[in-house]
Write a protein that holds these residues in place. Structure first.
Motif, PDB file in Angstrom:
ATOM      1  N   UNK A  32       0.791  -1.232   0.000  1.00  0.00           N
ATOM      2  CA  UNK A  32       0.000   0.000   0.000  1.00  0.00           C
ATOM      3  C   UNK A  32       0.817   1.272   0.000  1.00  0.00           C
ATOM      4  N   UNK A  33       2.141   1.185   0.028  1.00  0.00           N
ATOM      5  CA  UNK A  33       2.952   2.401  -0.031  1.00  0.00           C
ATOM      6  C   UNK A  33       2.688   3.115  -1.353  1.00  0.00           C
ATOM      7  N   UNK A  34       2.416   4.401  -1.272  1.00  0.00           N
ATOM      8  CA  UNK A  34       2.189   5.171  -2.488  1.00  0.00           C
ATOM      9  C   UNK A  34       0.733   5.421  -2.832  1.00  0.00           C
ATOM     10  N   UNK A  35      -0.198   4.932  -2.018  1.00  0.00           N
ATOM     11  CA  UNK A  35      -1.624   5.193  -2.295  1.00  0.00           C
ATOM     12  C   UNK A  35      -1.956   6.603  -1.808  1.00  0.00           C
ATOM     13  N   UNK A  36      -1.409   7.580  -2.515  1.00  0.00           N
ATOM     14  CA  UNK A  36      -1.439   8.962  -2.055  1.00  0.00           C
ATOM     15  C   UNK A  36      -2.818   9.598  -2.185  1.00  0.00           C
ATOM     16  N   UNK A  37      -3.699   8.989  -2.956  1.00  0.00           N
ATOM     17  CA  UNK A  37      -5.054   9.526  -3.082  1.00  0.00           C
ATOM     18  C   UNK A  37      -5.789   9.574  -1.757  1.00  0.00           C
ATOM     19  N   UNK A  38      -5.371   8.726  -0.793  1.00  0.00           N
ATOM     20  CA  UNK A  38      -6.015   8.690   0.521  1.00  0.00           C
ATOM     21  C   UNK A  38      -5.385   9.666   1.508  1.00  0.00           C
ATOM     22  N   UNK A  39      -4.410  10.428   1.069  1.00  0.00           N
ATOM     23  CA  UNK A  39      -3.746  11.369   1.969  1.00  0.00           C
ATOM     24  C   UNK A  39      -4.735  12.399   2.496  1.00  0.00           C
ATOM     25  N   UNK A  40      -4.877  12.565   3.823  1.00  0.00           N
ATOM     26  CA  UNK A  40      -5.743  13.625   4.356  1.00  0.00           C
ATOM     27  C   UNK A  40      -5.156  15.000   4.034  1.00  0.00           C
ATOM     28  N   UNK A  41      -5.982  15.903   3.540  1.00  0.00           N
ATOM     29  CA  UNK A  41      -5.522  17.254   3.213  1.00  0.00           C
ATOM     30  C   UNK A  41      -6.516  18.276   3.766  1.00  0.00           C
ATOM     31  N   UNK A  42      -6.033  19.473   4.097  1.00  0.00           N
ATOM     32  CA  UNK A  42      -6.929  20.513   4.621  1.00  0.00           C
ATOM     33  C   UNK A  42      -8.016  20.888   3.618  1.00  0.00           C
ATOM     34  N   UNK A  43      -9.206  21.111   4.122  1.00  0.00           N
ATOM     35  CA  UNK A  43     -10.300  21.587   3.282  1.00  0.00           C
ATOM     36  C   UNK A  43     -11.097  20.514   2.592  1.00  0.00           C
ATOM     37  N   UNK A  44     -10.642  19.267   2.666  1.00  0.00           N
ATOM     38  CA  UNK A  44     -11.368  18.167   2.039  1.00  0.00           C
ATOM     39  C   UNK A  44     -11.795  17.171   3.120  1.00  0.00           C
TER      40      UNK A  44
END
Length: 381
Positions: free
Chosen positions: A234-246
């Motif tokens: 699962x390393x690299x599944x960056x779409x799941x990264x929590x980001x501000x405002x979303x």
């Protein structure tokens, strides 16, 4: 005093391997040149070349004129001594490339998949490529298949792929029954990292990441010259990264619900293009056509993910790839680099992908060639 009877055989094998790799990197070479570069005497170099020629691994590839006396024969690795196949599997197509042991691609074909049958799809695609290349299937020494989704590094099976639901646990075993044991499935963005390391923007760089911006978001991580896949793949599944405002996802089984995916996914970028009235038939066209204001905001969004990766891994180089990264090219990469520098204490260099053609397919061939050369070059004695 006892002697190890295996030592001469081992030394011959090591010398053979060194010579073959040298011929690939610098060849063709004369017997004298090979001896100089390997430290072998002319006699030993001649015996080595005769042995490899008898095994069908090297051949005379020409002559070099010298001073007095006859021209010296030039030796090179025999391209037809082995072949490999690399594949990119997409929901709508399968692309196969066949390369000889020197790395020269001899054919590339694209076919339609068979619904619901990955094994039949791959078998038919490989057979088609072999027919076009006039290479028998039995001469392929390794197969590497690039797919979207998570591949379990412990088993080699696809754990999950949203876009390829029929690719699941058990497919690898079916492929190996069909094609042989030398079949590997790899995440597509990891293969792009291999291609960029060998041919592209990350050539000569052992610590970098490939940031794939397209329909889905992905990250290929190379540390110390080796791919980092994580314990589960699962390393690299960056779409799941929590980001501000979303918003955070309420159910990870729901497609495209990751916070970073919401920020830079297709729907979000189509809305962004509408805000700036950017023309184009799709997001890649809009990225190519976009003005500075549009690209600045796109770069700011991509920089959120790039900065998060940088503060954890400190890779030094981020390569932008995928449909969006390739469409934006050096212009978008420069804007992302500037945006990351504003929010990251150790900002990386950001570069556009530099692999010509299909980077997933090129990476699959890189991986397949590594496997095939390990087999062929280690079995000369």
């Amino acid at each position: 005093m006892s002697r190890n009877p295996g030592t001469p055989r081992l030394l011959r094998r090591l010398n053979d391997r060194s010579a073959l790799e040298l011929l690939l990197a610098e060849g063709p070479l004369t017997r004298a040149e090979l001896g100089e570069r390997t430290g072998l005497s002319k006699v030993t170099a001649g015996q080595l070349l005769a042995r490899l020629e008898d095994r069908g691994l090297v051949e005379v590839a020409g002559e070099r004129a010298g001073g007095r006396g006859p021209n010296a024969a030039l030796y090179g690795v025999r391209p037809s001594s082995a072949y490999v196949a690399g594949l990119e599997v997409l929901p709508e197509s399968v692309t196969v490339g066949v390369a000889d042991i020197t790395g020269r691609t001899v054919v590339e074909v694209t076919v339609n998949p068979f619904d619901g049958d990955p094994v039949r799809t791959v078998q038919a695609a490989v057979e088609r490529a072999c027919a076009v290349a006039d290479v028998s299937l039995s001469r392929l020494r390794a197969f590497v298949i690039g797919t979207r989704g998570m591949v379990d590094p412990r088993t080699g099976d696809v754990r999950f792929s949203l876009d390829l639901p029929t690719w699941h646990v058990g497919v690898l075993a079916g492929l190996r029954r069909s094609l042989g044991a030398s079949v590997t499935i790899e995440n597509d963005v990891n293969l792009v990292a291999l291609a960029e390391h060998r041919y592209g923007a990350a050539a000569g760089v052992d610590d970098f990441v490939v940031m794939w911006a397209g329909v889905g978001q992905g990250l290929g991580v190379m540390l110390g010259g080796r791919l980092h896949r994580g314990i589960t793949g699962g390393a690299g599944e960056i779409g799941w990264l929590p980001v501000p405002g979303e918003p955070l996802p309420s159910d990870v089984k729901h497609p495209n619900s990751g916070s970073f995916q919401r920020l830079v996914g297709t729907a979000a970028l189509q809305n962004l293009a509408g805000t700036y009235q950017v023309p184009g038939a799709g997001v890649p066209d809009q990225v190519r056509n976009g003005g500075d204001d549009y690209l600045d905001e796109l770069a700011d969004r991509l920089a959120v993910g790039a900065a998060a990766v940088s503060v954890v891994l400190d890779p030094g180089l981020i390569v932008l790839s995928g449909d969006i990264g390739r469409a934006g090219g050096a212009r978008l990469a420069a804007k992302v680099q500037d945006a990351v520098a504003r929010i990251c204490p150790a900002p990386p260099r950001v570069a556009a992908g530099g692999v010509p053609g299909n980077p997933v397919l090129r990476g699959a061939l890189v991986a397949a060639l590594e496997q095939a050369r390990e087999q062929v070059f280690s079995d000369t004695v």
